[in-house]
Design a protein around this motif. Structure first.
Motif, PDB file in Angstrom:
ATOM      1  N   THR A  21       4.274   5.104 -34.828  1.00 47.60           N
ATOM      2  CA  THR A  21       3.743   6.425 -35.182  1.00 47.60           C
ATOM      3  C   THR A  21       2.762   6.891 -34.118  1.00 47.60           C
ATOM      4  O   THR A  21       2.748   8.064 -33.741  1.00 47.60           O
ATOM      5  CB  THR A  21       3.056   6.384 -36.560  1.00 47.60           C
ATOM      6  OG1 THR A  21       3.998   5.919 -37.526  1.00 47.60           O
ATOM      7  CG2 THR A  21       2.540   7.751 -36.964  1.00 47.60           C
ATOM      8  N   ARG A  22       1.969   5.975 -33.617  1.00 49.21           N
ATOM      9  CA  ARG A  22       0.991   6.305 -32.573  1.00 49.21           C
ATOM     10  C   ARG A  22       1.694   6.850 -31.331  1.00 49.21           C
ATOM     11  O   ARG A  22       1.260   7.844 -30.744  1.00 49.21           O
ATOM     12  CB  ARG A  22       0.194   5.049 -32.245  1.00 49.21           C
ATOM     13  CG  ARG A  22      -0.910   5.245 -31.270  1.00 49.21           C
ATOM     14  CD  ARG A  22      -1.666   3.951 -31.147  1.00 49.21           C
ATOM     15  NE  ARG A  22      -2.446   3.940 -29.940  1.00 49.21           N
ATOM     16  CZ  ARG A  22      -3.607   3.341 -29.825  1.00 49.21           C
ATOM     17  NH1 ARG A  22      -4.108   2.685 -30.847  1.00 49.21           N
ATOM     18  NH2 ARG A  22      -4.262   3.378 -28.699  1.00 49.21           N
ATOM     19  N   ARG A  23       2.793   6.226 -30.944  1.00 53.83           N
ATOM     20  CA  ARG A  23       3.563   6.717 -29.790  1.00 53.83           C
ATOM     21  C   ARG A  23       4.141   8.102 -30.079  1.00 53.83           C
ATOM     22  O   ARG A  23       4.116   8.989 -29.223  1.00 53.83           O
ATOM     23  CB  ARG A  23       4.668   5.727 -29.430  1.00 53.83           C
ATOM     24  CG  ARG A  23       4.151   4.456 -28.781  1.00 53.83           C
ATOM     25  CD  ARG A  23       5.269   3.576 -28.262  1.00 53.83           C
ATOM     26  NE  ARG A  23       6.119   3.050 -29.321  1.00 53.83           N
ATOM     27  CZ  ARG A  23       5.878   1.934 -30.002  1.00 53.83           C
ATOM     28  NH1 ARG A  23       4.805   1.210 -29.732  1.00 53.83           N
ATOM     29  NH2 ARG A  23       6.709   1.528 -30.942  1.00 53.83           N
ATOM     30  N   THR A  24       4.614   8.300 -31.300  1.00 51.78           N
ATOM     31  CA  THR A  24       5.170   9.598 -31.694  1.00 51.78           C
ATOM     32  C   THR A  24       4.091  10.674 -31.689  1.00 51.78           C
ATOM     33  O   THR A  24       4.303  11.781 -31.187  1.00 51.78           O
ATOM     34  CB  THR A  24       5.818   9.499 -33.092  1.00 51.78           C
ATOM     35  OG1 THR A  24       6.843   8.509 -33.048  1.00 51.78           O
ATOM     36  CG2 THR A  24       6.401  10.824 -33.528  1.00 51.78           C
ATOM     37  N   VAL A  25       2.918  10.354 -32.234  1.00 55.55           N
ATOM     38  CA  VAL A  25       1.792  11.293 -32.264  1.00 55.55           C
ATOM     39  C   VAL A  25       1.387  11.662 -30.838  1.00 55.55           C
ATOM     40  O   VAL A  25       1.144  12.836 -30.531  1.00 55.55           O
ATOM     41  CB  VAL A  25       0.603  10.685 -33.049  1.00 55.55           C
ATOM     42  CG1 VAL A  25      -0.685  11.438 -32.794  1.00 55.55           C
ATOM     43  CG2 VAL A  25       0.920  10.654 -34.537  1.00 55.55           C
ATOM     44  N   THR A  26       1.327  10.671 -29.960  1.00 53.57           N
ATOM     45  CA  THR A  26       0.963  10.919 -28.562  1.00 53.57           C
ATOM     46  C   THR A  26       1.963  11.870 -27.911  1.00 53.57           C
ATOM     47  O   THR A  26       1.569  12.845 -27.257  1.00 53.57           O
ATOM     48  CB  THR A  26       0.888   9.589 -27.779  1.00 53.57           C
ATOM     49  OG1 THR A  26      -0.081   8.743 -28.394  1.00 53.57           O
ATOM     50  CG2 THR A  26       0.516   9.821 -26.327  1.00 53.57           C
TER      51      THR A  26
END
Length: 152
Positions: A121-126
């Motif tokens: 999710t962190r990669r997607t948010v970034t």
């Protein structure tokens, strides 16, 4: 028959909310503020702000002096974090220790809390924030936060 509001007057609360949020962030992030909680500011409880997701500023983070373009970035980030059900927390602005020549020191960079996102999710948010901000901003997924800077 009810009078209809002109489109401009419907946008006024959002403009007012954004102005209030910016003012609160500047006033409460100054070093003289003595908040005892970790979070120095949580905006979003006033009726004008209800349409906007809140932004929090970690105790000790200094936003006074941020370039206006960084407030644009924070507004975009607030919307992304909200889509993932998380409170946007600014963990650093003009404060803290950063690399020599860091854009933090001139008000062109902020760090955003990301520890509550799963790695995927962190990669997607970034990626989503990077896409929303465009080429003039760099959005970097660092070990303990997401770094955002205006660097055209």
């Amino acid at each position: 028959m009810e009078a209809q509001m002109a489109p401009e007057s419907r946008r006024t609360p959002t403009k007012a909310a954004n102005a209030l949020l910016t003012l609160f962030a500047i006033l409460l992030s100054s070093p003289s503020s003595e908040a005892s909680e970790e979070i120095g500011l949580v905006a979003g409880t006033h009726s004008l702000l209800k349409s906007q997701p809140p932004i929090a500023v970690k105790k000790g983070a200094i936003l006074a002096g941020l370039d206006r373009r960084m407030y644009f970035a924070l507004q975009k980030a607030r919307r992304v974090w909200s889509r993932y059900g998380k409170l946007l927390v600014v963990t650093s602005g003009l404060d803290g220790r950063h690399k020599k020549g860091s854009l933090h020191y001139v008000g062109l960079a902020v760090d955003l809390r990301s520890r509550y996102f799963a790695p995927s999710t962190r990669r997607t948010v970034t990626r989503e924030l990077r896409r929303n901000l465009g080429d003039e901003f760099q959005v970097i997924d660092e070990k303990h936060h997401i770094h955002v800077e205006f660097d055209p």
